[in-house]
Write an enzyme that holds these catalytic residues in place. Structure first.
Site, short mmCIF file in Angstrom:
data_model
loop_
_atom_site.label_atom_id
_atom_site.label_comp_id
_atom_site.label_asym_id
_atom_site.label_seq_id
_atom_site.Cartn_x
_atom_site.Cartn_y
_atom_site.Cartn_z
N GLY A 41 0.81 -1.21 0.00
CA GLY A 41 0.00 0.00 0.00
C GLY A 41 0.85 1.26 0.00
N SER A 42 0.41 2.25 0.75
CA SER A 42 1.01 3.59 0.65
C SER A 42 2.48 3.64 1.03
CB SER A 42 0.22 4.59 1.50
OG SER A 42 -1.05 4.83 0.93
N ALA A 43 2.96 2.71 1.83
CA ALA A 43 4.39 2.70 2.16
C ALA A 43 5.24 2.56 0.91
CB ALA A 43 4.70 1.56 3.14
N PHE A 44 4.67 1.94 -0.13
CA PHE A 44 5.40 1.71 -1.37
C PHE A 44 5.53 2.98 -2.21
CE2 PHE A 44 6.04 -0.15 -5.64
CZ PHE A 44 6.99 -1.13 -5.34
N LYS A 45 4.78 4.01 -1.85
CA LYS A 45 4.83 5.25 -2.63
C LYS A 45 6.22 5.87 -2.63
CE LYS A 45 -0.09 6.31 -2.01
NZ LYS A 45 -1.10 7.10 -1.29
#
Length: 226
Positions: A41-45
Protein backbone atom coordinates in the site's frame (compact mmCIF):
# COMPACT_ATOMS: atom_id res chain seq x y z
CA UNK A 1 20.35 -0.45 10.88
CA UNK A 2 20.15 1.42 7.57
CA UNK A 3 23.89 2.10 7.50
CA UNK A 4 25.03 -1.50 8.04
CA UNK A 5 22.14 -3.74 7.01
CA UNK A 6 22.13 -5.41 10.44
CA UNK A 7 18.76 -6.81 11.50
CA UNK A 8 18.61 -5.58 15.08
CA UNK A 9 15.24 -7.11 15.98
CA UNK A 10 12.74 -9.44 14.32
CA UNK A 11 9.65 -11.07 15.75
CA UNK A 12 6.76 -13.20 14.56
CA UNK A 13 3.31 -13.85 15.99
CA UNK A 14 2.00 -16.43 16.71
CA UNK A 15 5.17 -17.93 18.08
CA UNK A 16 6.24 -21.35 19.39
CA UNK A 17 8.30 -22.95 22.15
CA UNK A 18 11.58 -24.21 20.64
CA UNK A 19 11.94 -26.68 23.53
CA UNK A 20 8.88 -28.58 22.25
CA UNK A 21 9.41 -27.87 18.57
CA UNK A 22 7.56 -30.97 17.29
CA UNK A 23 4.37 -30.04 19.15
CA UNK A 24 4.05 -26.62 17.54
CA UNK A 25 1.86 -26.09 14.46
CA UNK A 26 3.83 -25.59 11.27
CA UNK A 27 2.09 -22.24 10.71
CA UNK A 28 3.58 -20.98 14.00
CA UNK A 29 7.10 -21.81 12.87
CA UNK A 30 7.00 -19.62 9.78
CA UNK A 31 9.36 -16.68 9.71
CA UNK A 32 6.66 -14.39 8.42
CA UNK A 33 8.96 -11.40 8.19
CA UNK A 34 10.83 -13.05 5.31
CA UNK A 35 8.43 -15.74 4.06
CA UNK A 36 4.98 -14.12 3.91
CA UNK A 37 4.08 -11.46 1.36
CA UNK A 38 1.54 -8.64 1.48
CA UNK A 39 0.49 -5.62 -0.54
CA UNK A 40 2.44 -2.73 1.02
CA UNK A 41 0.00 0.00 0.00
CA UNK A 42 1.01 3.59 0.65
CA UNK A 43 4.39 2.70 2.16
CA UNK A 44 5.40 1.71 -1.37
CA UNK A 45 4.83 5.25 -2.63
CA UNK A 46 8.41 6.06 -1.63
CA UNK A 47 9.57 3.82 -4.49
CA UNK A 48 7.48 5.73 -7.02
CA UNK A 49 8.62 9.02 -5.53
CA UNK A 50 12.29 7.97 -5.63
CA UNK A 51 12.01 6.98 -9.27
CA UNK A 52 10.28 10.25 -10.18
CA UNK A 53 12.93 12.42 -8.54
CA UNK A 54 15.88 10.36 -9.77
CA UNK A 55 14.57 10.39 -13.34
CA UNK A 56 13.87 14.16 -13.17
CA UNK A 57 10.20 13.54 -13.89
CA UNK A 58 9.23 15.90 -11.09
CA UNK A 59 10.75 18.22 -8.51
CA UNK A 60 9.58 18.41 -4.87
CA UNK A 61 7.95 21.84 -5.38
CA UNK A 62 6.22 21.03 -8.69
CA UNK A 63 2.45 21.43 -8.43
CA UNK A 64 0.04 18.58 -9.16
CA UNK A 65 -3.71 19.09 -9.52
CA UNK A 66 -5.59 16.49 -7.48
CA UNK A 67 -8.69 18.63 -7.00
CA UNK A 68 -11.00 16.07 -8.58
CA UNK A 69 -10.26 13.74 -5.67
CA UNK A 70 -10.43 10.74 -7.97
CA UNK A 71 -9.11 9.32 -11.22
CA UNK A 72 -10.80 6.90 -13.62
CA UNK A 73 -9.53 4.05 -15.74
CA UNK A 74 -12.53 2.89 -17.71
CA UNK A 75 -15.13 1.77 -15.20
CA UNK A 76 -12.58 1.75 -12.38
CA UNK A 77 -12.50 4.72 -10.01
CA UNK A 78 -9.64 5.38 -7.56
CA UNK A 79 -10.17 8.02 -4.88
CA UNK A 80 -8.24 9.99 -2.31
CA UNK A 81 -9.30 9.66 1.31
CA UNK A 82 -9.59 13.45 1.51
CA UNK A 83 -10.31 16.11 -1.07
CA UNK A 84 -7.27 18.25 -1.86
CA UNK A 85 -6.83 21.03 -4.38
CA UNK A 86 -3.40 21.49 -5.89
CA UNK A 87 -0.50 19.90 -4.01
CA UNK A 88 3.23 20.17 -4.41
CA UNK A 89 4.84 16.85 -5.26
CA UNK A 90 6.29 16.76 -1.74
CA UNK A 91 2.80 17.20 -0.28
CA UNK A 92 1.44 14.46 -2.55
CA UNK A 93 3.65 12.12 -0.51
CA UNK A 94 3.09 13.93 2.80
CA UNK A 95 -0.70 13.71 2.38
CA UNK A 96 -0.46 10.28 0.69
CA UNK A 97 -2.60 11.35 -2.26
CA UNK A 98 -3.43 8.34 -4.40
CA UNK A 99 -4.43 10.55 -7.32
CA UNK A 100 -1.18 12.51 -7.16
CA UNK A 101 1.03 9.43 -6.96
CA UNK A 102 -0.85 7.81 -9.84
CA UNK A 103 -0.31 10.88 -12.00
CA UNK A 104 3.40 10.68 -11.23
CA UNK A 105 3.42 6.96 -11.98
CA UNK A 106 1.83 7.61 -15.37
CA UNK A 107 4.53 10.19 -16.13
CA UNK A 108 7.18 7.64 -15.25
CA UNK A 109 5.65 4.90 -17.35
CA UNK A 110 5.83 1.16 -16.72
CA UNK A 111 9.40 0.61 -17.95
CA UNK A 112 11.02 3.16 -15.64
CA UNK A 113 8.87 2.22 -12.66
CA UNK A 114 9.73 -1.45 -13.22
CA UNK A 115 13.43 -0.58 -13.23
CA UNK A 116 13.21 1.02 -9.79
CA UNK A 117 11.04 -1.74 -8.35
CA UNK A 118 13.90 -4.08 -9.28
CA UNK A 119 16.60 -1.70 -8.04
CA UNK A 120 14.96 -1.51 -4.63
CA UNK A 121 15.13 -5.30 -4.31
CA UNK A 122 11.55 -6.40 -4.89
CA UNK A 123 11.04 -9.73 -6.62
CA UNK A 124 14.44 -10.91 -5.36
CA UNK A 125 15.95 -12.86 -2.48
CA UNK A 126 17.94 -10.22 -0.62
CA UNK A 127 19.92 -12.02 2.04
CA UNK A 128 21.97 -15.20 2.31
CA UNK A 129 21.28 -15.14 6.06
CA UNK A 130 17.59 -16.06 5.62
CA UNK A 131 17.11 -19.49 3.99
CA UNK A 132 13.61 -20.00 2.62
CA UNK A 133 12.90 -16.31 2.11
CA UNK A 134 10.26 -15.33 -0.40
CA UNK A 135 11.16 -13.30 -3.47
CA UNK A 136 7.77 -11.63 -3.32
CA UNK A 137 5.40 -11.26 -6.24
CA UNK A 138 6.21 -8.84 -9.05
CA UNK A 139 4.23 -9.08 -12.25
CA UNK A 140 5.47 -8.23 -15.75
CA UNK A 141 5.69 -4.56 -14.91
CA UNK A 142 6.90 -3.23 -18.28
CA UNK A 143 3.75 -4.68 -19.82
CA UNK A 144 1.30 -2.99 -17.44
CA UNK A 145 -1.64 -1.02 -18.76
CA UNK A 146 -2.45 2.34 -17.14
CA UNK A 147 -4.87 0.88 -14.60
CA UNK A 148 -2.39 -1.73 -13.37
CA UNK A 149 0.41 0.84 -13.38
CA UNK A 150 -1.76 3.05 -11.17
CA UNK A 151 -2.13 0.19 -8.71
CA UNK A 152 1.59 -0.55 -8.49
CA UNK A 153 2.46 3.14 -8.16
CA UNK A 154 0.48 3.27 -4.90
CA UNK A 155 1.60 -0.15 -3.63
CA UNK A 156 -1.03 -2.61 -4.89
CA UNK A 157 -0.87 -5.56 -7.29
CA UNK A 158 2.61 -6.25 -5.92
CA UNK A 159 3.64 -8.62 -3.11
CA UNK A 160 6.55 -7.84 -0.79
CA UNK A 161 7.98 -9.20 2.45
CA UNK A 162 8.44 -7.02 5.53
CA UNK A 163 12.21 -7.56 5.18
CA UNK A 164 12.18 -6.28 1.60
CA UNK A 165 10.20 -3.20 2.58
CA UNK A 166 12.53 -2.43 5.49
CA UNK A 167 15.58 -2.80 3.26
CA UNK A 168 14.08 -0.55 0.59
CA UNK A 169 13.28 2.27 3.00
CA UNK A 170 16.72 1.86 4.57
CA UNK A 171 18.24 2.51 1.14
CA UNK A 172 16.69 5.97 1.25
CA UNK A 173 17.80 6.53 4.85
CA UNK A 174 21.45 5.65 4.18
CA UNK A 175 21.91 7.83 1.12
CA UNK A 176 20.83 5.52 -1.68
CA UNK A 177 22.48 2.09 -1.24
CA UNK A 178 20.51 -1.17 -1.01
CA UNK A 179 22.29 -3.25 1.63
CA UNK A 180 22.02 -6.98 2.14
CA UNK A 181 20.15 -7.58 5.42
CA UNK A 182 22.31 -9.67 7.75
CA UNK A 183 22.09 -11.42 11.09
CA UNK A 184 25.77 -11.98 11.89
CA UNK A 185 27.96 -9.05 12.94
CA UNK A 186 31.12 -11.06 13.54
CA UNK A 187 32.42 -14.57 14.17
CA UNK A 188 35.04 -15.75 16.66
CA UNK A 189 37.68 -18.22 15.50
CA UNK A 190 40.31 -19.25 18.02
CA UNK A 191 39.66 -16.07 20.00
CA UNK A 192 40.07 -13.95 16.89
CA UNK A 193 37.11 -11.73 16.09
CA UNK A 194 36.37 -11.55 12.37
CA UNK A 195 33.96 -8.76 11.41
CA UNK A 196 31.42 -9.44 8.69
CA UNK A 197 31.54 -6.46 6.30
CA UNK A 198 28.46 -4.59 5.15
CA UNK A 199 27.37 -5.85 1.76
CA UNK A 200 26.14 -3.38 -0.81
CA UNK A 201 23.83 -5.01 -3.33
CA UNK A 202 23.63 -1.94 -5.55
CA UNK A 203 23.21 1.81 -5.55
CA UNK A 204 19.50 2.47 -5.97
CA UNK A 205 19.30 6.26 -6.14
CA UNK A 206 21.73 9.14 -5.89
CA UNK A 207 22.56 10.79 -2.59
CA UNK A 208 20.75 14.01 -3.57
CA UNK A 209 17.56 12.08 -4.33
CA UNK A 210 17.86 10.25 -1.01
CA UNK A 211 18.27 13.57 0.83
CA UNK A 212 15.16 15.01 -0.81
CA UNK A 213 13.13 11.88 -0.03
CA UNK A 214 14.34 11.86 3.57
CA UNK A 215 13.16 15.45 4.02
CA UNK A 216 9.77 14.53 2.54
CA UNK A 217 9.50 11.45 4.77
CA UNK A 218 10.26 13.55 7.84
CA UNK A 219 7.42 15.85 6.81
CA UNK A 220 5.11 12.83 6.58
CA UNK A 221 5.68 12.35 10.32
CA UNK A 222 5.63 16.02 11.26
CA UNK A 223 2.49 17.12 9.40
CA UNK A 224 1.27 14.24 7.25
CA UNK A 225 -0.34 10.84 7.49
CA UNK A 226 2.22 8.97 9.60
Amino acid sequence: DPKTGEVLALANEPTFNPNVFARSPASHRRNRAVQDIYEPGSAFKVVTASAAIEESVVKPDDLIDVSAGMIRFGARRIEDDHRYGTLSFADVIVKSSNVGVIKIGLRLGPERLARYVHRFGFGQALSRDFPGQSRGLVHDLPGLDDSALASVAMGYQIGVTPLQMAAAVSAIANGGELLEPRLVRAVLRQDVRIEIPRRVIRRVIGADTADELTTIMEAVVERGTA
